[in-house]
Design a protein around this motif. Structure first.
Motif, short mmCIF file in Angstrom:
data_model
loop_
_atom_site.label_atom_id
_atom_site.label_comp_id
_atom_site.label_asym_id
_atom_site.label_seq_id
_atom_site.Cartn_x
_atom_site.Cartn_y
_atom_site.Cartn_z
N GLN A 1 0.84 -1.18 0.00
CA GLN A 1 0.00 0.00 0.00
C GLN A 1 0.89 1.25 0.00
O GLN A 1 1.76 1.40 0.85
CB GLN A 1 -0.90 0.01 1.24
CG GLN A 1 -1.86 1.17 1.31
CD GLN A 1 -2.97 1.07 0.28
OE1 GLN A 1 -3.20 -0.01 -0.26
NE2 GLN A 1 -3.61 2.17 -0.01
N VAL A 2 0.65 2.12 -0.96
CA VAL A 2 1.42 3.35 -1.07
C VAL A 2 0.68 4.47 -0.35
O VAL A 2 -0.52 4.64 -0.52
CB VAL A 2 1.64 3.72 -2.54
CG1 VAL A 2 2.32 5.07 -2.65
CG2 VAL A 2 2.45 2.64 -3.24
N GLN A 3 1.40 5.22 0.43
CA GLN A 3 0.81 6.38 1.10
C GLN A 3 1.56 7.64 0.70
O GLN A 3 2.79 7.64 0.59
CB GLN A 3 0.86 6.20 2.62
CG GLN A 3 -0.07 5.13 3.15
CD GLN A 3 -0.10 5.08 4.66
OE1 GLN A 3 0.89 5.36 5.31
NE2 GLN A 3 -1.23 4.71 5.22
N LEU A 4 0.80 8.69 0.49
CA LEU A 4 1.34 10.01 0.20
C LEU A 4 0.77 10.97 1.24
O LEU A 4 -0.45 11.04 1.42
CB LEU A 4 0.92 10.47 -1.20
CG LEU A 4 1.32 9.57 -2.37
CD1 LEU A 4 0.69 10.08 -3.67
CD2 LEU A 4 2.84 9.51 -2.51
N ALA B 1 5.39 13.41 1.32
CA ALA B 1 6.24 12.29 1.70
C ALA B 1 5.61 10.99 1.23
O ALA B 1 4.44 10.71 1.53
CB ALA B 1 6.42 12.28 3.22
N ALA B 2 6.40 10.21 0.51
CA ALA B 2 5.92 8.92 0.00
C ALA B 2 6.38 7.79 0.90
O ALA B 2 7.44 7.87 1.53
CB ALA B 2 6.45 8.70 -1.42
N THR C 1 10.57 12.43 -1.08
CA THR C 1 9.67 13.57 -0.91
C THR C 1 9.57 14.39 -2.19
O THR C 1 10.59 14.67 -2.83
CB THR C 1 10.13 14.46 0.25
OG1 THR C 1 10.19 13.68 1.45
CG2 THR C 1 9.17 15.61 0.48
N LEU C 2 8.35 14.78 -2.50
CA LEU C 2 8.05 15.69 -3.60
C LEU C 2 7.78 17.06 -3.00
O LEU C 2 7.10 17.17 -1.98
CB LEU C 2 6.82 15.19 -4.36
CG LEU C 2 6.29 16.08 -5.47
CD1 LEU C 2 7.20 16.03 -6.69
CD2 LEU C 2 4.87 15.66 -5.86
N PHE C 3 8.30 18.10 -3.65
CA PHE C 3 8.11 19.46 -3.15
C PHE C 3 7.40 20.33 -4.18
O PHE C 3 7.46 20.08 -5.38
CB PHE C 3 9.46 20.11 -2.81
CG PHE C 3 10.20 19.43 -1.70
CD1 PHE C 3 11.25 18.56 -1.98
CD2 PHE C 3 9.87 19.66 -0.37
CE1 PHE C 3 11.95 17.92 -0.96
CE2 PHE C 3 10.55 19.04 0.65
CZ PHE C 3 11.59 18.17 0.36
#
Length: 115
Positions: free
Chosen positions: A1-4, A23-24, A77-79
């Motif tokens: 399971q992917v969480q963002l 944050a992934a 992490t995506l910004f």
């Protein structure tokens, strides 16, 4: 399971800046593309910015020159750096990531631009 999980939203005055983070739960290299969407009250969700695995980026015309999308692979992490914010940028901002044919979404973070 992917969480963002998004963070960094809040209240800012017009002309101000905010940096959103997503944050992934697993390595970002697993995704083909990641992006930021936003949905203002009473409006449809729209793409703000996206970044491909190879690094190419795409921005909505309304944010070009003001927003910058980036990735920190080590931090998973995506910004989204948002500068020169305008009242019309007020919305819930969502992080999205795609792996193959599956899209994953965060729960969103609220950005309010107001004096």
């Amino acid at each position: 399971q992917v969480q963002l999980v998004e963070s960094g939203g809040g209240l800012v005055q017009p002309g101000g800046s905010l940096r959103l983070a997503c944050a992934a739960s697993r390595t970002i290299l697993w995704f083909n593309v990641m992006g930021w969407y936003r949905q203002a009250q009473g409006k449809e969700r729209e793409l703000v910015a996206s970044i491909m695995l190879g690094g190419s980026t795409n921005y909505a015309n309304s944010v070009k020159g003001r927003f910058t999308i980036s990735i920190d692979n080590a931090k998973k992490t995506l910004f989204l750096q948002m500068n020169s914010l305008k009242p019309e940028d007020t919305a819930v901002y969502y992080c999205s990531a795609t792996s193959g044919a599956i899209d994953y979404w965060g729960k969103g973070t609220l950005v309010t631009v107001s004096s």
